[in-house]
Design an enzyme around this catalytic site. Structure first.
Site, PDB file in Angstrom:
ATOM      1  N   LYS A   5     -37.873  -2.349   1.967  1.00 50.99           N
ATOM      2  CA  LYS A   5     -37.428  -1.261   1.381  1.00 50.99           C
ATOM      3  C   LYS A   5     -37.272  -1.479  -0.193  1.00 50.99           C
ATOM      4  O   LYS A   5     -37.501  -2.437  -0.404  1.00 50.99           O
ATOM      5  CB  LYS A   5     -36.001  -0.862   1.879  1.00 50.99           C
ATOM      6  CG  LYS A   5     -34.915  -2.385   1.814  1.00 50.99           C
ATOM      7  CD  LYS A   5     -33.720  -1.996   2.845  1.00 50.99           C
ATOM      8  CE  LYS A   5     -32.920  -3.425   2.409  1.00 50.99           C
ATOM      9  NZ  LYS A   5     -31.621  -2.892   2.828  1.00 50.99           N
ATOM     10  N   TYR A 227     -27.674  -3.565 -31.904  1.00 51.81           N
ATOM     11  CA  TYR A 227     -26.646  -2.419 -31.733  1.00 51.81           C
ATOM     12  C   TYR A 227     -25.267  -3.160 -31.847  1.00 51.81           C
ATOM     13  O   TYR A 227     -25.125  -4.097 -31.347  1.00 51.81           O
ATOM     14  CB  TYR A 227     -26.821  -1.608 -30.560  1.00 51.81           C
ATOM     15  CG  TYR A 227     -27.895  -0.720 -30.707  1.00 51.81           C
ATOM     16  CD1 TYR A 227     -28.045   0.167 -31.636  1.00 51.81           C
ATOM     17  CD2 TYR A 227     -28.859  -0.723 -29.637  1.00 51.81           C
ATOM     18  CE1 TYR A 227     -29.124   1.121 -31.373  1.00 51.81           C
ATOM     19  CE2 TYR A 227     -30.093  -0.001 -29.680  1.00 51.81           C
ATOM     20  CZ  TYR A 227     -30.140   0.961 -30.503  1.00 51.81           C
ATOM     21  OH  TYR A 227     -31.092   1.849 -30.557  1.00 51.81           O
TER      22      TYR A 227
END
Ligand SMILES: Cc1ncc(COP(=O)(O)O)c(C=O)c1O
Length: 336
Positions: A5, A227
Site C-alpha cells: 500500500k 528562513y
C-alpha cells in the site's frame, strides 16, 4: 503477503510487486480499491487483498478487477450481502483489540453464516496486532486469544480459509502469530519495526534518498542561513545547498538535528529545511557542486531521520515526494 500500500511504502508499487512476486510472495496487500486497480492496470496478476473498507459503490468494481476484499465492519458485511452476485472473495477482518477496523469477534459467527448462506466466498480471516513490535506484550496475548477462538470457528466452517495476523513485527519475532500467512510491509523494505529487533534478521534498507549539491558558498562567522535566519554560522565555513526539501519528503522537523552524508562524511543541516532545498555546514572540507548527498539510506538510516523528526520510519518512506525519480538497481543494472 507483501504489503504494498501507499505506493509500496514510497518505493514505487509496480516494480516492488514484480520483485516481491519473483522472490516468492503469494499475495499482495493494498489499502484501497484504487491501489488494487492500479496494480491490475500495471499488469500485476497475482492475488490482491484490499485491506481497507469499501463503499457500496466500490464492491462490484473490486470484483471486476479480481480483487479480494476485507469485511471491515458489520456495516460492510451488510453491503456485501446487498451485492450478492457481484461480491469478490472476502477476508473477514476481526477487531481483536486495536479498535481501528474489523468486525467484533462476537458478531462473526452470525455474519459468517449469512455470508455463506448467500454464496459469498470466504477466503480468509485476519486481524491486526497493535503491539507486536514490543516483545511479549500483554495486548498481543489478549488479541491472539480472541483471534484464535474466531479463527477456529471460521476454520471449522470454511476449512480452506487463510488465517493471518502477523505484520513485520509478528513475522520477525513471534512465530505463534504466523498461522497460514504473514503480511509483511516494513521489513520487506529492509527496516525493523522497532530498534530492538535488529538481532532478528539481517535486513538492508532498499531505499536510499540521494540528491546533489547545487551550490556552495564560503561565508564568514555570523552569517544567517535559511528562513527566519534561525541559524548563524559560528566560524568562517562553507555552506552547501542540496536540492532536497520537504516537498521531496525530507521532514522539516528533522532539520533541527539532522545530518546529511557527502563524500563519506556526515554534516549538520544548517537552518530550516525549505520546500526544495536544505543547507549543510560542511566546514572547510572540499565539497563541490555536483557532489552526491545522501539524505538517508545505508549510512544515515531512515530510522535516524525519523528520530530527528519525532516520527517513525514508515512515515519517512511513505513521505518521499512524487517528483523524486525512483531508480531501481538490481544486480548492478538500473532502471526507472
Ligand atoms: C492490515 C495490515 N497488515 C499488515 C501491515 C504491514 O505492517 P508492517 O509494515 O508493520 O509490516 C499493515 C500496515 O500497516 C496493515 O495495515
Amino acid at each position: 503477503m507483501s504489503v504494498v500500500k501507499a505506493d509500496a511504502y514510497g518505493h514505487g508499487v509496480v516494480p516492488v510487486c514484480r520483485a516481491a512476486l519473483a522472490a516468492g510472495a503469494a499475495w499482495l496487500g493494498v489499502a484501497t480499491l484504487g491501489e488494487g486497480v492500479a496494480l491490475r492496470l500495471g499488469g500485476i496478476d497475482a492475488p490482491i487483498l484490499v485491506l481497507g473498507g469499501l463503499t457500496s459503490g466500490e464492491v462490484a468494481d473490486a470484483a471486476a478487477h479480481r480483487l479480494s476484499i476485507s469485511i471491515t465492519s458489520a456495516e460492510m458485511a451488510e453491503i456485501a450481502l446487498q451485492h450478492v452476485g457481484a461480491v469478490p472473495p472476502v477476508h473477514l477482518k476481526v477487531d481483536t483489540g486495536m479498535t481501528r477496523l474489523g468486525m467484533f469477534p462476537q458478531d462473526v459467527p452470525m455474519l459468517l453464516d449469512r455470508l455463506l448462506a448467500k454464496g459469498i466466498r470466504v477466503e480468509g480471516c485476519y486481524t491486526q496486532l497493535a503491539c507486536a513490535d514490543e516483545p511479549d506484550h500483554e495486548m498481543t496475548r489478549d488479541q491472539l486469544a480472541r483471534f484464535q477462538l474466531v479463527a477456529g470457528m471460521v476454520r471449522a466452517r470454511v476449512p480452506h480459509a487463510l488465517i493471518h495476523a502477523a505484520n513485520s513485527a509478528g513475522a520477525l519475532t513471534a512465530p505463534h502469530t504466523h498461522f497460514d500467512m504473514v503480511r509483511v510491509g516494513l521489513a520487506m523494505y529492509g527496516l525493523y519495526p522497532a530498534p530492538g529487533m535488529a538481532s532478528r534478521g539481517a535486513l538492508h534498507p532498499a531505499m536510499r534518498l540521494h540528491s546533489r549539491v547545487v551550490r556552495t558558498a564560503r561565508v564568514s562567522s555570523g552569517t544567517a542561513v535559511s528562513y527566519g535566519a534561525a541559524f548563524r554560522t559560528t566560524a568562517s565555513t562553507t555552506i552547501a545547498t542540496i536540492a532536497c526539501g520537504y516537498a521531496d519528503g525530507y521532514p522539516r522537523l528533522a532539520g533541527e538535528r539532522g545530518q546529511v552524508l557527502i563524500r563519506g562524511h556526515r554534516y549538520r543541516i544548517a537552518g530550516r529545511v525549505c520546500m526544495d532545498h536544505l543547507m549543510a555546514d560542511v566546514g572547510d572540507d572540499p565539497v563541490a557542486v555536483g557532489d552526491v548527498a545522501q539524505l538517508f539510506g545505508d549510512v544515515i538510516s531512515a530510522d535516524e531521520v525519523a528520530a530527528w523528526a519525532h516520527t517513525i520510519s514508515y512515515e519517512i518512506l511513505c513521505g518521499v515526494g512524487l517528483r523524486v525519480p525512483r531508480i531501481y538497481v538490481r544486480n548492478g543494472t538500473t532502471s526507472t
